[in-house]
Design an enzyme around this catalytic site. Sequence first.
Site, PDB file in Angstrom:
ATOM      1  N   GLY A  27       0.726  -1.282  -0.078  1.00 53.29           N
ATOM      2  CA  GLY A  27      -0.084  -0.145   0.139  1.00 53.29           C
ATOM      3  C   GLY A  27       0.950   1.387   0.017  1.00 53.29           C
ATOM      4  O   GLY A  27       2.322   1.217  -0.288  1.00 53.29           O
ATOM      5  N   ASN A  28       0.280   2.481   0.420  1.00 46.65           N
ATOM      6  CA  ASN A  28       0.978   3.662   0.357  1.00 46.65           C
ATOM      7  C   ASN A  28       0.354   4.567   1.450  1.00 46.65           C
ATOM      8  O   ASN A  28      -0.734   4.166   1.905  1.00 46.65           O
ATOM      9  CB  ASN A  28       1.108   4.139  -0.859  1.00 46.65           C
ATOM     10  CG  ASN A  28      -0.008   4.635  -1.773  1.00 46.65           C
ATOM     11  OD1 ASN A  28      -0.747   5.613  -0.947  1.00 46.65           O
ATOM     12  ND2 ASN A  28      -0.615   3.924  -2.654  1.00 46.65           N
TER      13      ASN A  28
END
Length: 393
Positions: A204-205
């Site tokens: 993810g980020n």
Amino acid sequence: MRRILLIVSGSVAAYKALEFARLARKAGFGVTGLLTAGGARFITPHALAAITGGRVYGDLWSLEEEAQVGHIRLARDHEAIIVAPATADLIAKMAVGLADDLATTVLLATTRPVLVAPAMNPTMWAHPATQANVETLRRRGVAFAGPEEGEMAEPETGLGRLVEPPTLLEAVRAVLGNGPLTGRHALVTSGPTFEAIDPVRFLGNRSSGRQGHAIAAALASLGARVTLVSGPVSLPDPPGVRVVRVESAREMLAACEAALPADVAVCAAAVADWRPATETAAKMKKVADAPPPAISLIENPDILATLSSPGPRRPRLVIGFAAETENVLAHAQEKRTRKGCDWILANDVSTGVFGAEENTVTLLTEAGAEPWPRMGKEEVARRLASRIAEVLR
Ligand code: CTP
């Protein structure tokens, strides 16, 4: 007919809510009345029922109302919720999310636009506690009408009077979106995407979704019908916006394509460029003395480029963001050409924008680069929305 829910709380100004209800009905709105216990000390349910022409709600624990999941229905069946007059106490409860009576429960259960018209003693309005609560609600997308300056019931003047009913009716029209984008459909992507490695792990980020959500809210407040396709975020749904929740880039693309046609698309999501080539069905286990597993990646579909590709379903205006840490303008300009979108908001992320309150952007259009001063993400959103309205008008 557009239906609004009118919540009346306990203030001497409650009598003005009756006049507002009369005006709103005359203007063609359907009005449902809800009296808090305090509100019922100033006006009677009978008076409100006579003027709204329907039943008046008030008691969360009334069996008949709860049997039909009354608060959820009240929260959903109206296009907007108007709290007028709103006391300092009710505003405080809204700010912290209390739900201890029907009014506060409905306000917590709604995703509709909420308009608050405060009425209180000027000292109470000016109190830092009230001001902080108002600020919290504003940031959450709650609209405010007033208070106005003038003579109060007690012999005192100042800022605290309930707005006059015609002004309140104008504010209702504004939150219901009779604006320059009325009749337009806007598609907005927001937040990160999560790309599954196995059933419990993902790539993810750090995107918070704040900018994308603010853009969705700003477009809705100009009257657009907005579909917000959002990756996992911990933000409330913007009022009046249809939110489609997704996890992965592929789900985000599918949701965007399902939402077409749209007049404008704004891609503010931080879509993961790659995803694990395989998602294992079972959780990956550690094996003693074995080397750590290698995760090979494959490229995700590019949502902005897909929406920008020529064809009958292409939105008239497609806008992307370019998060860059160096050579910001050159990279962003190249991205605009490569992805085929109309505008790009170039974003300098070298100073830590993810999750931050403010943003420094430059708008790149076919006409060139237009640097905007550093400003809050809500302000960036409002400015972008009004530029979009100019083009789509
Ligand atoms: N975008 C998208 N789908 C992707 C990747 C990006 O829709 N798979 C959109 C973003 O929402 C943003 C724009 O494309 O509007 C630019 O994203 P960015 O990550 O900055 O660009 P990339 O194409 O990933 O280029 P790079 O990572 O090389 O900077």
